[in-house]
Every structure is written in structure tokens, then in C-alpha cells.
Design a protein around this motif. Structure first.
Motif, PDB file in Angstrom:
ATOM      1  N   GLY B 184       0.764  -1.332   0.179  1.00 36.32           N
ATOM      2  CA  GLY B 184      -0.135  -0.095   0.001  1.00 36.32           C
ATOM      3  C   GLY B 184       0.756   1.426  -0.018  1.00 36.32           C
ATOM      4  O   GLY B 184       0.373   2.287   0.236  1.00 36.32           O
ATOM      5  N   GLU B 185       1.992   1.187  -0.151  1.00 40.26           N
ATOM      6  CA  GLU B 185       2.813   2.455  -0.339  1.00 40.26           C
ATOM      7  C   GLU B 185       3.947   2.276  -1.610  1.00 40.26           C
ATOM      8  O   GLU B 185       4.418   1.230  -1.578  1.00 40.26           O
ATOM      9  CB  GLU B 185       3.606   2.657   0.832  1.00 40.26           C
ATOM     10  CG  GLU B 185       4.631   1.611   1.359  1.00 40.26           C
ATOM     11  CD  GLU B 185       5.360   1.986   2.609  1.00 40.26           C
ATOM     12  OE1 GLU B 185       6.509   2.563   2.729  1.00 40.26           O
ATOM     13  OE2 GLU B 185       4.697   1.523   3.885  1.00 40.26           O
ATOM     14  N   PRO B 186       4.249   3.297  -2.337  1.00 42.19           N
ATOM     15  CA  PRO B 186       5.125   3.297  -3.493  1.00 42.19           C
ATOM     16  C   PRO B 186       6.598   2.675  -2.925  1.00 42.19           C
ATOM     17  O   PRO B 186       7.030   3.294  -1.998  1.00 42.19           O
ATOM     18  CB  PRO B 186       5.229   4.543  -3.978  1.00 42.19           C
ATOM     19  CG  PRO B 186       3.939   5.300  -3.190  1.00 42.19           C
ATOM     20  CD  PRO B 186       3.754   4.633  -2.067  1.00 42.19           C
ATOM     21  N   PHE B 187       7.235   1.991  -3.552  1.00 46.25           N
ATOM     22  CA  PHE B 187       8.537   1.488  -3.400  1.00 46.25           C
ATOM     23  C   PHE B 187       9.420   1.505  -4.609  1.00 46.25           C
ATOM     24  O   PHE B 187       8.619   1.052  -5.682  1.00 46.25           O
ATOM     25  CB  PHE B 187       8.757   0.429  -2.546  1.00 46.25           C
ATOM     26  CG  PHE B 187       8.403  -1.036  -2.963  1.00 46.25           C
ATOM     27  CD1 PHE B 187       9.171  -1.617  -3.891  1.00 46.25           C
ATOM     28  CD2 PHE B 187       6.838  -1.179  -2.862  1.00 46.25           C
ATOM     29  CE1 PHE B 187       8.582  -2.907  -4.429  1.00 46.25           C
ATOM     30  CE2 PHE B 187       6.361  -2.333  -3.449  1.00 46.25           C
ATOM     31  CZ  PHE B 187       7.225  -3.102  -4.081  1.00 46.25           C
ATOM     32  N   ASN B 188      10.752   1.426  -4.864  1.00 46.62           N
ATOM     33  CA  ASN B 188      11.442   1.212  -6.116  1.00 46.62           C
ATOM     34  C   ASN B 188      11.586  -0.420  -6.387  1.00 46.62           C
ATOM     35  O   ASN B 188      12.489  -1.080  -5.505  1.00 46.62           O
ATOM     36  CB  ASN B 188      12.606   1.880  -6.094  1.00 46.62           C
ATOM     37  CG  ASN B 188      13.662   1.681  -7.377  1.00 46.62           C
ATOM     38  OD1 ASN B 188      12.922   1.054  -8.399  1.00 46.62           O
ATOM     39  ND2 ASN B 188      14.721   2.341  -7.447  1.00 46.62           N
ATOM     40  N   TRP B 189      10.701  -0.760  -7.156  1.00 43.68           N
ATOM     41  CA  TRP B 189      10.773  -2.349  -7.576  1.00 43.68           C
ATOM     42  C   TRP B 189      12.067  -2.819  -8.061  1.00 43.68           C
ATOM     43  O   TRP B 189      12.378  -3.927  -7.628  1.00 43.68           O
ATOM     44  CB  TRP B 189       9.797  -2.556  -8.621  1.00 43.68           C
ATOM     45  CG  TRP B 189       9.788  -3.877  -9.109  1.00 43.68           C
ATOM     46  CD1 TRP B 189      10.455  -4.573  -9.957  1.00 43.68           C
ATOM     47  CD2 TRP B 189       8.684  -4.867  -8.637  1.00 43.68           C
ATOM     48  NE1 TRP B 189       9.814  -5.871 -10.309  1.00 43.68           N
ATOM     49  CE2 TRP B 189       8.893  -6.212  -9.585  1.00 43.68           C
ATOM     50  CE3 TRP B 189       7.980  -5.145  -7.576  1.00 43.68           C
ATOM     51  CZ2 TRP B 189       8.322  -7.156  -9.208  1.00 43.68           C
ATOM     52  CZ3 TRP B 189       6.991  -6.186  -7.458  1.00 43.68           C
ATOM     53  CH2 TRP B 189       7.333  -7.263  -8.385  1.00 43.68           C
ATOM     54  N   VAL B 190      13.054  -1.696  -8.800  1.00 46.78           N
ATOM     55  CA  VAL B 190      14.021  -2.202  -9.053  1.00 46.78           C
ATOM     56  C   VAL B 190      15.162  -2.422  -8.165  1.00 46.78           C
ATOM     57  O   VAL B 190      15.712  -3.752  -8.227  1.00 46.78           O
ATOM     58  CB  VAL B 190      14.841  -1.115  -9.997  1.00 46.78           C
ATOM     59  CG1 VAL B 190      16.156  -1.205 -10.486  1.00 46.78           C
ATOM     60  CG2 VAL B 190      13.988  -0.686 -11.291  1.00 46.78           C
ATOM     61  N   ASP B 191      15.251  -1.811  -7.250  1.00 47.91           N
ATOM     62  CA  ASP B 191      15.991  -2.180  -5.936  1.00 47.91           C
ATOM     63  C   ASP B 191      15.542  -3.119  -5.044  1.00 47.91           C
ATOM     64  O   ASP B 191      16.308  -3.950  -4.644  1.00 47.91           O
ATOM     65  CB  ASP B 191      16.350  -0.923  -5.166  1.00 47.91           C
ATOM     66  CG  ASP B 191      17.356  -1.281  -4.311  1.00 47.91           C
ATOM     67  OD1 ASP B 191      18.607  -1.266  -4.606  1.00 47.91           O
ATOM     68  OD2 ASP B 191      17.131  -1.000  -3.043  1.00 47.91           O
ATOM     69  N   ARG B 192      14.390  -3.432  -4.740  1.00 45.53           N
ATOM     70  CA  ARG B 192      13.723  -4.134  -3.689  1.00 45.53           C
ATOM     71  C   ARG B 192      13.531  -5.466  -4.252  1.00 45.53           C
ATOM     72  O   ARG B 192      13.611  -6.383  -3.667  1.00 45.53           O
ATOM     73  CB  ARG B 192      12.362  -3.552  -3.229  1.00 45.53           C
ATOM     74  CG  ARG B 192      12.562  -2.458  -2.220  1.00 45.53           C
ATOM     75  CD  ARG B 192      13.120  -2.617  -0.827  1.00 45.53           C
ATOM     76  NE  ARG B 192      12.571  -3.553  -0.116  1.00 45.53           N
ATOM     77  CZ  ARG B 192      11.852  -3.313   0.974  1.00 45.53           C
ATOM     78  NH1 ARG B 192      11.456  -2.224   1.391  1.00 45.53           N
ATOM     79  NH2 ARG B 192      11.249  -4.353   1.722  1.00 45.53           N
ATOM     80  N   VAL B 193      13.215  -5.503  -5.639  1.00 43.52           N
ATOM     81  CA  VAL B 193      12.929  -6.895  -6.185  1.00 43.52           C
ATOM     82  C   VAL B 193      13.837  -7.266  -7.255  1.00 43.52           C
ATOM     83  O   VAL B 193      14.674  -8.235  -6.910  1.00 43.52           O
ATOM     84  CB  VAL B 193      11.342  -6.868  -6.733  1.00 43.52           C
ATOM     85  CG1 VAL B 193      11.239  -8.317  -7.304  1.00 43.52           C
ATOM     86  CG2 VAL B 193      10.455  -6.435  -5.868  1.00 43.52           C
ATOM     87  N   SER B 194      13.921  -6.471  -8.075  1.00 43.02           N
ATOM     88  CA  SER B 194      14.965  -6.862  -9.244  1.00 43.02           C
ATOM     89  C   SER B 194      16.367  -7.248  -8.941  1.00 43.02           C
ATOM     90  O   SER B 194      16.977  -8.017  -9.533  1.00 43.02           O
ATOM     91  CB  SER B 194      14.831  -5.945 -10.766  1.00 43.02           C
ATOM     92  OG  SER B 194      13.394  -5.753 -10.842  1.00 43.02           O
TER      93      SER B 194
END
Ligand code: HEM
Ligand code: FES
Lengths: 106, 466
Positions: B184-194
Motif C-alpha cells: 500500500g505504499e510506493p517503493f522502487n521495484w528495481v532495488d527491492r525486487v529486481s
């Protein structure tokens, strides 16, 4: 009508109708035979149509040539009767052909 | 933690060994500095970003597909489309990387890629020239038979048989990452996941100290963002420092593994164990440039490629929301979707070749010594092969015919690992989240080689159990 049988690594048999002049890879893909990908579309450039020809058929079907070796030579599941199915043009004498599939395509 | 300390100890113990390797790199650094001074690029950025005009405003002969901002500025599609249709084998005479041919149609790319007798992958596969230390021997830039011997030594680690052993571990590492994501809050997918998942995967492959896994990413990013090589932003001094660090870390890893095996530890299914148990490569470390080359190739090869497919997939499913609905209705489409995402993203824009003899290619006369760039990014959008090529269609019939992994003897060695990693990611995402929304415009990497997304702000909505 003539048929080809693909035998998976687990021994499961799949028959498909042969169509003269088509490639064996095309036949496998058109009939959704699991375990044949044909990623390069028949250019002998991906190695994902690897099949192993049944001993009884090797003489009729022939062995791999230098073009196929480019993609076969490095394959760990390679056997003496390995072929790239996309380079096998179906002939009228192939009714009853049996090929085995490797455990994995590369 | 124990592994960490052992690695550090091993580093100190092996100074004698490490020093020569580092000296080699330092020597190369010095050489390169001198060269850059002589060629007057020292200290100055070669590429400064300027707006790229619409393709209609540019004369065909002036089109320069090596511009490292083409992807970032979203102009690449129109440029490639025009070249594909008007001059499929296109000559650019005066790019910052020198003259080169662009090969833009799917069929022509396959023809070049599979013909290593005519088109050599040596000495480099990027458009420009990396600083000298990249003279480390990477088989991606070698022709047969040398290429074959080197590839044979390492391919087992990412061969499907070995992957089966690794799947469980990779899946549990994916689950950990996803269970930890903010809701429910924006985060940087590149860093946290990819990036995180790729780092974990690489650490697993190499049995690298897990807590230090981000180092692998750091080294690889430096190596693949070199200005002279592909128009990237990284400074050479930085690259060299990173490389010395990598040389030290990787040799420590090797020595540590040797020691652990000697002490009776069960052999693992990681790359180092595999190299150490192969007759041809068990002394690989005594050939430092080859050792580093093989390891960096795996790290670099597996790094931003999978990373950007993980980001690209989320982006694509946001651009084509009906496809996400289709996916939710039929998760069996995941394997085909993975191929389609890899096609749509095309993580590596091209590979380069050099003509070994005079030849003809789709009506163009190519002279011995000419550089050719096989633009996979264009081949994957070739309307002759793919219907509505710019759309993501997760049940596309011929998605697997994509050209992102290349074809021929150099065909990506890590293709099955990449597919598995992406498949697991989506298999684990679907049961957890109902919405994966991109909430801001993505940011893109500066490069003509890596088609990278550097920032992708995402907001997740968990699945409410029906
Ligand atoms: C979606 C992910 C990936 C993409 C798009 C990709 C793309 C490519 C491409 C285009 C090539 C060169 C093909 C050619 O010259 O014809 C290549 C080669 C290679 N890739 Fe990948 N790659 C990916 C993932 C990986 C992974 C995960 C690894 C390893 C862990 C890896 C390791 C390699 C290696 C070692 C080579 C050199 C093969 C050779 O020269 O024989 N790649 N890859
Ligand atoms: S389909 Fe690619 S080698 Fe046969």
C-alpha cells in the motif's frame, strides 16, 4: 496416413501424423509435442529441437552433419544418434519413425 | 557470518597470489590512462545528453543507432522501424564508436549470428572498446574452437540438470523477498525486487558469501556501464577500482572453497566447485585473466539481463493491463509470458561482430574488417515475424522465436536459468498480489547495450482471499 512417435524422457509416447516435406521439428511443434521448442524456427541455430533417433531408424534417417553439430556438439545429453529435428526433412519412407526426446532442451 | 570471516582471512593469507592479479589490472589501468590521455578523452565525458529529434527529421545516412540515449528518450522504436523498412542493413560512417553496420531484421540477424565462419565475435561484443583490462578472456567474445572449450567448462552450472537442484533454494529466496515488500505504499521495484533477487541468484550460483551479495551487483554494474564500451556513464578509474576489488573477492572465494573441500565439506552444485572438480579447469586460478573472464562473464551475463526482465515484466503488464487480467485468469500462461516479456524487454540491445572476409548481406556489400551490430532490440520488433510487435501479448504463439538470447554457438548459456527465475517470480507474485501498479514514470539507464530500467515505483495491493 503415416505417423511418427516421440518418446519423452519419462517414456511417454506421443504420435503425430507425418507430412512429407515438412521438418520433423515443425511436425512436433504443430502437434504440440511437449519437449520440442524450436526456438530459432528451424535455422539450426538454437538446439532446442534435439531428438535422438531410434537405433532401427538411424540408417534410414541418417546422422547429423556439420551444420547440426554446431548446436549439438556441446549438449551434455548428446548421443551418437542425436539430430536437430528441424534439419530432418520428412520422407515418404518414414512411416513408423521413432525418436526419443532428451530430458532437457538447452 | 563464518563464511564472511573465512573469506576475509583467505584474502589476507593469499596476498602473494592476489597481488600479481591486481598488478596486472593496475598495469592495465595505467596503460589505459595513457591511452586516454593521448586520445584526449581523459577526464571528459564523451556523451552529453541532448534531445533526440523525431526520426522523420533525420536523413537516413545520419541515423546513429549507437546513441546511448535512444532508449531512455523513448525514440528507439521509431528509429529502428524506419531503418528496418528503409535500410535493413544500414551503414553509419561516423559514430563516436567509428563506422559500423546495423543489422535490423530478424532473419538477417539470425543469418549473421549463426555464421561464425564469416562473422567473428572477437575481440569484443560491444560496439566500442572497453578499457584494456577487459582483455580478460571471456568466451562470449571468442570464436570456436577456443570458445567451445571454455564454455564447456562452465556450462554445467546453469544446465537444466543443475537448475533442478537449485530451484527450491531460488524459490525460497524469492518468497523471502516478496513477503518482505511494503504494502500500500510506493517503493522502487528495481532495488527491492529486481536487483535483490538477481543478487541472491548470483550468490547462489557462485556460493558467494550471502551477506556480501550486493558486491556482485556492484562489480557487474561497473563493468557494464563503461562509456567507451557502450556509451554508459561510468568513469574508468571507478571501473578499475571495482575490478581490483572483484579480483580480490573472487580469488578469495576460490581459495576458500578449496580449503572447505579439503576439510571434507560436501561438494556443492555451485560454479566454483564445478570448476575445481573439472580436470581442465581445476587450476584455472593460475590463469588469472581466464579465471576472471569466466567468472565476470557469468556475473555480468546474469546480472542486468534478468534484473531488467523482472522490471520490464511489471512495466509491460502495466502498459497492457488486459494482459495482466488474462494472466490472473490463466496462470498456466506464465512460461509463455516469460518468453514474451524477454522478447518485449530485450535486455541486451545487440551483439557485435566483425566480418572475417568480404561478404554480401541482404544486398549490401560488407568488407572484411567491417563492424556489424546485430540489433536484437529491432529483430524482436520485426513486423515480418511478430504480429503487433510492440504489444505485449502473453499468449503470443511464437513468443519463443524471440531473439533476445541470440542464436548460434554463443546462444545465451543462462537462458534456462533466466526463464526459471522469471517463472518462479511470477508464480510467487500471482497468489500474493491482486495489483502491481506502476505509479510513476520509469527511469532508464544510459547505454546503447543494456536496456535497463533504473527506477520503477510500484505499489502493491494484496490479494483478498475470495
Ligand atoms: C533474460 C536474461 C538474459 C538475456 C536476455 C541474455 C542474453 C544473452 C545474449 C544476447 C547472449 C549472446 C548471444 C549471441 O551472441 O548470440 C548471451 C550470452 C551469454 N549469457 Fe546470457 N542472457 C540472459 C541471462 C543470462 C544468465 C542468467 C546468465 C548466467 C548466469 C547468462 C550467461 C551468459 C553467458 C555465459 C553467455 C555467453 C555464451 C557464449 O558465448 O557461448 N545469461 N546472453
Ligand atoms: S529449431 Fe532451432 S535448432 Fe532446430
Amino acid at each position: 496416413m503415416s505417423d511418427v512417435t516421440f518418446i519423452s524422457h519419462d517414456g511417454e509416447k506421443r504420435e503425430a501424423p507425418l507430412e512429407e516435406g515438412a521438418s520433423l521439428m515443425q511436425i512436433a511443434v504443430d502437434n504440440m509435442v511437449p519437449g520440442v521448442d524450436g526456438d530459432c524456427g528451424g535455422e539450426a541455430a538454437c538446439g532446442t529441437c534435439h531428438v535422438i533417433v531410434d537405433d532401427q531408424w538411424v540408417a534410414e534417417v541418417g546422422r547429423s552433419g556439420p551444420v547440426e553439430e554446431e548446436m549439438l556438439a556441446m549438449n551434455p545429453e548428446r548421443e551418437p544418434a542425436s539430430r536437430l529435428a528441424c534439419q530432418m526433412r520428412v520422407s515418404e519412407n518414414w512411416d513408423g519413425l521413432v525418436v526419443r526426446l532428451p530430458e532437457f532442451q538447452m | 557470518m563464518t563464511t564472511l570471516t573465512t573469506v576475509t582471512d583467505a584474502v589476507t593469507e593469499r596476498v602473494q597470489f592476489v597481488v600479481p592479479m591486481q598488478m596486472q589490472i593496475r598495469g592495465a589501468h595505467l596503460y589505459d590512462k595513457t591511452r586516454r590521455f593521448v586520445t584526449r578523452t581523459n577526464g571528459q565525458k564523451i556523451f552529453v545528453e541532448e534531445p533526440i529529434p523525431p526520426v522523420e527529421e533525420v536523413a537516413l545516412a545520419d541515423i546513429d543507432l549507437s546513441n546511448p540515449f535512444l532508449y531512455r528518450q523513448g525514440r528507439w522504436q521509431e528509429y529502428f522501424e524506419r531503418v528496418r523498412n528503409e535500410a535493413p542493413v544500414h551503414f553509419q560512417a561516423k559514430s563516436p564508436f567509428g563506422p559500423f553496420w546495423s543489422v535490423t531484421r530478424h532473419a538477417d540477424i539470425v543469418a549473421v549470428d549463426k555464421d561464425h565462419e564469416t562473422f567473428s565475435a572477437e575481440p569484443f561484443i560491444i560496439i566500442g572498446e572497453p578499457p584494456r583490462f577487459m582483455d580478460v578472456a571471456m568466451f562470449i567474445a571468442m570464436d570456436p574452437p577456443k570458445h567451445d572449450r571454455q564454455r564447456a567448462a562452465v556450462q554445467g552450472v546453469v544446465a537444466p540438470k543443475n537448475l533442478r537442484e537449485m530451484e527450491g533454494l531460488i524459490r525460497s529466496r524469492v518468497q523471502e523477498v516478496l513477503d518482505d515488500l511494503p504494502i500500500g505504499e510506493p517503493f522502487n521495484w528495481v532495488d527491492r525486487v529486481s536487483i535483490e533477487l538477481t543478487a541472491r541468484m548470483l550468490a547462489t550460483l557462485l556460493d558467494f558469501p550471502y551477506e556480501e551479495r550486493r558486491k556482485l551487483v556492484e562489480w557487474s554494474d561497473l563493468a557494464s556501464s563503461m562509456e567507451q564500451a557502450n556509451g554508459g556513464p561510468s568513469d574508468n578509474d571507478e571501473v578499475f577500482r571495482g575490478f581490483v576489488d572483484a579480483a580480490r573477492g573472487l580469488s578469495a572465494l576460490w581459495r576458500d572453497k578449496e580449503a572447505r573441500l579439503a576439510a571434507g565439506e560436501e561438494p556443492g552444485f555451485d560454479l566454483i566447485t564445478m570448476l575445481q572438480s573439472n580436470e581442465d579447469t581445476k587450476d584455472l586460478i593460475d590463469r588469472p585473466m581466464e579465471f576472471l573472464g569466466n567468472l565476470t562473464l557469468l556475473i555480468v551475463g546474469g546480472n542486468d539481463t534478468t534484473r531488467n526482465s523482472m522490471s520490464g515484466g511489471v512495466l509491460a503488464l502495466n502498459r497492457f493491463p488486459d494482459q495482466f487480467e488474462k494472466l490472473k485468469a490463466n496462470p498456466d500462461l506464465i512460461p509463455n509470458m516469460v518468453s514474451e516479456i524477454i522478447r518485449w524487454q530485450t535486455p541486451l540491445a545487440y551483439m557485435r561482430r566483425v566480418a572475417k572476409k568480404d561478404t554480401m548481406l541482404n544486398g549490401q556489400f560488407i568488407r572484411k574488417g567491417d563492424k556489424l551490430v546485430m540489433w536484437y532490440a529491432s529483430g524482436n520488433r520485426d513486423e515480418r515475424v511478430f504480429d503487433r510487435p510492440d504489444d505485449l501479448i502473453i499468449d503470443r504463439r511464437n513468443a519463443r522465436n524471440h531473439i533476445s538470447f541470440g542464436f548460434g554457438v554463443h546462444r545465451c548459456m543462462g537462458n534456462r536459468l533466466a526463464e526459471m527465475q522469471l517463472r518462479i517470480l511470477w508464480e510467487e507474485l500471482l497468489p500474493r498480489f491482486d495489483k502491481i501498479e506502476v505509479v510513476d514514470e520509469p527511469e532508464y539507464v544510459q547505454s546503447n547495450f543494456v536496456r535497463g530500467i533504473s527506477r520503477l515505483m510500484v505499489q502493491l495491493t494484496p490479494k483478498t482471499d475470495a
